[in-house]
Design an enzyme around this catalytic site. Structure first.
Site, PDB file in Angstrom:
ATOM      1  CG  ASN A   7      -1.471   0.851   0.788  1.00 35.64           C
ATOM      2  OD1 ASN A   7      -1.436   2.177   0.811  1.00 35.64           O
ATOM      3  ND2 ASN A   7      -3.432   1.493   1.928  1.00 35.64           N
ATOM      4  CD  GLU A  34      -5.157   4.914   1.118  1.00 35.34           C
ATOM      5  OE1 GLU A  34      -5.185   5.209   0.900  1.00 35.34           O
ATOM      6  OE2 GLU A  34      -4.300   3.580   1.902  1.00 35.34           O
ATOM      7  CG  ASP A 151      -4.240  -1.898   3.307  1.00 34.06           C
ATOM      8  OD1 ASP A 151      -5.281  -2.741   4.317  1.00 34.06           O
ATOM      9  OD2 ASP A 151      -4.179  -1.048   3.635  1.00 34.06           O
ATOM     10  CG  ASN A 153      -7.614  -1.249   5.903  1.00 31.43           C
ATOM     11  OD1 ASN A 153      -7.070  -1.002   6.794  1.00 31.43           O
ATOM     12  ND2 ASN A 153      -8.368  -0.981   5.017  1.00 31.43           N
ATOM     13  CG  ASP A 222      -0.656  -4.029   4.212  1.00 34.89           C
ATOM     14  OD1 ASP A 222      -0.915  -3.477   3.331  1.00 34.89           O
ATOM     15  OD2 ASP A 222       0.375  -3.607   5.272  1.00 34.89           O
ATOM     16  CG  ASP A 254      -0.065   4.824   6.306  1.00 36.21           C
ATOM     17  OD1 ASP A 254       0.222   4.639   5.329  1.00 36.21           O
ATOM     18  OD2 ASP A 254      -1.176   5.458   6.802  1.00 36.21           O
ATOM     19  CG  HIS A 255       0.509   0.390   3.979  1.00 36.82           C
ATOM     20  ND1 HIS A 255      -0.485  -0.432   4.709  1.00 36.82           N
ATOM     21  CD2 HIS A 255      -0.725   1.510   4.606  1.00 36.82           C
ATOM     22  CE1 HIS A 255      -1.823  -0.665   5.390  1.00 36.82           C
ATOM     23  NE2 HIS A 255      -2.037   0.787   5.254  1.00 36.82           N
TER      24      HIS A 255
END
Length: 264
Positions: A7, A34, A151, A153, A222, A254-255
């Site tokens: 991501n 994203e 991802d 989530n 992920d 952030d991933h």
DNA sequence: ATGGTTGCTTAGCAA
């Protein structure tokens, strides 16, 4: 085959880092989530003048402006591209793309976050996961060479969360979200990183806030899920934590990327 | 309990 999911949290913001990572790791397949750009902007603005091709990669995308967007990058040309889940649902959010790469069916998913349990976005998350399961059951078989990655989530287990008590009731760990993931796995998918790290403690996302990465306060959201014919040939699965290091000047997502090596 | 940060877009949403 070396396959990764990442991501990137805006492919425009991650342009330099993404190209450098591809050059350093040379995965056969990279699934990105994203993108936050349209398909047109991906080609004309983010990677103009065949920049990705020059780096040795084909790309198929399902993008949109500002939010969401998914891509499959591959060293050989993807075929049989499917954008969205082809289930008749009028879904304005670009969160799924699938393609065949070198004899493996790749499904790249950006599962909705869900925001807060009980919200409209939470309902959308659970419905989206059910649609993903229906799509797999309709279009594939557990005996296929298939990877579902992205991802999700969802942190599958408490050992995939640094502080499980703090996240227990969140959209990332809620029992209903984990049950939806378990249903996907029960169809015939193996979480290959969990197989290689049964004790957990391996994370792929750390909040930008509160110095989460520096405090090792992460979650594994992920995932690389493989059908049995491929999972049995997975020789390694890891997270490239180096991509989450540095200050904001280094512009990490952030991933961090999750990478698996398959002996196929 | 709240807010902390980043990205896109330019005040507020999504994560």
């Amino acid at each position: 085959m070396k396959i990764a999911t990442w991501n990137v949290n805006s492919v425009r913001a991650r342009h330099d880092r993404l190209l450098a990572w591809l050059a350093a790791h040379r995965p056969d397949v990279l699934c990105c989530q994203e993108l936050k750009v349209t398909d047109e902007a991906f080609v004309e603005e983010v990677f103009p003048a065949g920049e990705l091709a020059a780096a040795g990669y084909h790309a198929v995308t399902h993008g949109q402006k500002t939010y969401n967007g998914v891509a499959i990058l591959a060293r050989t040309e993807p075929t049989g591209v499917a954008r969205g889940m082809d289930d008749g649902v009028a879904d304005p959010q670009a969160r799924a793309i699938a393609a065949d790469v070198a004899g493996v069916r790749i499904v790249n998913a950006y599962v909705p976050n869900g925001q807060s349990v009980g919200s409209d976005k939470w309902d959308y998350k659970l419905a989206w996961l059910a649609r993903l399961g229906d799509w797999l059951a309709r279009s594939a078989d557990p005996s296929d060479k298939l990877i579902v990655c992205g991802d999700f989530n969802i942190a599958p287990r408490d050992c995939d969360v640094a502080h499980p008590d703090a996240w227990a009731e969140s959209v990332l760990c809620h029992p209903d979200a984990r049950a939806a993931l378990a249903k996907l796995l029960a169809w015939g998918l193996v979480d290959v990183l969990a197989e290689h790290h049964p004790a957990g403690g391996v994370y792929s996302w750390w909040d930008y806030r509160r110095m989460a990465f520096q405090r090792h306060d992460g979650l594994r959201l992920d995932l690389l899920l493989a059908t049995a014919p491929l999972a049995g040939k997975c020789t390694a699965a890891d997270v490239d934590r180096d991509q989450r290091k540095g200050t904001k000047d280094d512009k990490p997502s952030d991933h961090a990327p999750v990478i698996a090596t398959l002996d196929v």
